[in-house]
Design a protein around this motif. Structure first.
Motif, short mmCIF file in Angstrom:
data_model
loop_
_atom_site.label_atom_id
_atom_site.label_comp_id
_atom_site.label_asym_id
_atom_site.label_seq_id
_atom_site.Cartn_x
_atom_site.Cartn_y
_atom_site.Cartn_z
N ASP A 167 -45.58 -25.75 24.17
CA ASP A 167 -45.60 -24.30 23.99
C ASP A 167 -45.30 -23.54 25.27
O ASP A 167 -44.54 -22.56 25.28
N LEU A 170 -41.62 -23.83 26.34
CA LEU A 170 -40.82 -22.96 25.49
C LEU A 170 -41.11 -21.49 25.79
O LEU A 170 -40.21 -20.64 25.72
N GLY A 171 -42.35 -21.20 26.14
CA GLY A 171 -42.72 -19.83 26.49
C GLY A 171 -41.96 -19.32 27.71
O GLY A 171 -41.56 -18.16 27.76
N SER A 186 -44.05 -15.21 17.28
CA SER A 186 -43.84 -16.53 17.88
C SER A 186 -43.53 -16.41 19.36
O SER A 186 -44.02 -17.19 20.18
N LYS A 187 -42.72 -15.43 19.72
CA LYS A 187 -42.40 -15.20 21.13
C LYS A 187 -43.67 -14.90 21.92
O LYS A 187 -43.88 -15.42 23.02
N LEU A 190 -45.87 -18.12 22.35
CA LEU A 190 -45.34 -19.07 23.32
C LEU A 190 -45.46 -18.53 24.75
O LEU A 190 -45.84 -19.26 25.67
N SER A 191 -45.14 -17.27 24.96
CA SER A 191 -45.24 -16.71 26.31
C SER A 191 -46.69 -16.66 26.77
O SER A 191 -46.98 -16.91 27.95
N ARG A 193 -48.97 -18.79 26.00
CA ARG A 193 -49.33 -20.17 26.36
C ARG A 193 -48.80 -20.53 27.74
O ARG A 193 -49.40 -21.36 28.44
N TYR A 194 -47.69 -19.93 28.15
CA TYR A 194 -47.19 -20.13 29.51
C TYR A 194 -48.05 -19.38 30.50
O TYR A 194 -48.42 -19.92 31.56
N SER A 248 -46.87 -26.46 17.69
CA SER A 248 -47.30 -25.23 17.04
C SER A 248 -46.26 -24.77 16.03
O SER A 248 -45.11 -25.24 16.02
N ALA A 250 -44.87 -21.93 16.09
CA ALA A 250 -43.82 -21.27 16.86
C ALA A 250 -42.83 -22.29 17.41
O ALA A 250 -41.61 -22.07 17.39
N ALA A 251 -43.34 -23.43 17.90
CA ALA A 251 -42.45 -24.47 18.40
C ALA A 251 -41.63 -25.07 17.28
O ALA A 251 -40.45 -25.41 17.47
#
Length: 324
Positions: A167, A170-171, A186-187, A190-191, A193-194, A248, A250-251
């Motif tokens: 995640d 990808l974030g 989803s964006k 993921l962001s 999670r980063y 996830s 999102a992933a």
């Protein structure tokens, strides 16, 4: 250059209040902290350095940077089965950063310390003409002789991970506008999670409660690279099943559009999930806190991946390059 307070004023104004929760910090008025581990415990020590535009983006908010600085170290303590105790923080602020930025960083850092019951015990503050950087040393406690170790994996063990993988990697791509067709929720997932890792301290303590032989480490640089550290320490190999890797929703949406992103999920880094090896019953006792993704083999250093078509191949080494 932005005008701001000197080193000692910055410490007194923004960081000394955080240190009041633990008398060991001596209110940051002495040269060092003084503390003792709880009776019957050993001290676990870890340290991480984070540099702007290497480990975090220079344009990220001071609030999320502060959380990341603390949490990546708490993830290391979790990997050893340690209960977090205190931290020592060294900060190098670019000379053009405003004091407001520093105040926001300190406020968020203090709030996160309170969230995880961690004490600020000391550190250092400097200015630099180069990129802003942080170095945090964390101290935790484990019962004597019981720290989780990378050298405890054995052939026949099963392999499990916490959370979902990929995640954060990808974030980071989301923040570079890599997935314009991805939905906004989803964006954001993921962001986030980063920006803000989730140290798996609860699962770590569940491992300790099991009082079993377990090997563990945190996946900071990606499963494809980090798993080999357990292999090297334990003298074993590993086999993973791609169909079992937890991702996830999102992933999954990203993968549906571009299956090649599996490489990023497996090797992109910044997961800060735990990889745990142990006997099947001991892993099963962790319940839904973990997902079984593979097995430990006696083929020293060999790491294989069964793909979605059932084909077995060497898992290409990967991982975050700290010197890039």
């Amino acid at each position: 250059m932005v005008a701001r307070s000197g080193e000692f004023d910055l410490i007194a104004r923004h960081f000394a209040p955080i240190a009041q929760r633990d008398p060991a910090a001596l209110s940051l008025k002495d040269d060092a902290a003084v503390f003792s581990p709880p009776p019957g415990c050993e001290v676990v020590v870890t340290t991480d350095a984070l540099v702007a535009d290497v480990h975090f983006r220079n344009i990220d908010t001071p609030e999320t940077i502060a959380q990341k600085v603390l949490r990546v170290n708490l993830s290391d303590l979790a990997a050893m089965g340690a209960v977090p105790g205190g931290v020592v923080l060294t900060t190098g602020y670019n000379r053009d950063l405003s004091e407001d930025w520093i105040a926001r960083f300190a406020r968020s850092f203090g709030e996160d310390c309170a969230t995880f019951s961690v004490s600020l015990l000391g550190g250092d503050t400097v200015g630099t003409p180069g990129p802003t950087f942080f170095s945090l040393t964390a101290f935790g406690y484990v019962p004597a002789g019981r720290a989780l170790r990378r050298d405890q994996a054995r052939p026949g063990d099963v392999l499990a991970v916490t959370g979902t993988l990929g995640d954060a990697a990808l974030g980071l791509s989301v923040l570079a506008d890599a997935f314009p067709g991805l939905d906004e929720l989803s964006k954001k997932f993921l962001s986030d999670r980063y920006w803000v890792p989730q140290p798996r301290l609860t699962t770590s303590q569940a491992c300790m409660a099991r009082n079993a032989r377990l090997a563990a480490m945190d996946l900071s640089d990606g499963l494809a690279g980090d798993c080999r550290k357990i292999c090297d320490a334990s003298g074993v190999g590993m086999t993973f099943n791609l169909a079992d890797i937890p991702v996830s929703e999102a992933a999954k949406a990203v993968l549906a559009d571009d299956p090649a992103r599996w490489n990023q999920i497996l090797g992109g880094g910044d997961d800060y999930e735990l990889l745990i090896a142990g006997e099947p019953d001991d892993i099963a006792a962790l319940g839904d806190q973990v997902t079984v993704i593979g097995t430990v083999t006696n083929q020293t250093g060999e790491v294989l991946l069964k793909d979605l078509d059932g084909k077995m191949a060497e898992l290409a080494p990967g991982g975050f390059d700290h010197f890039k």
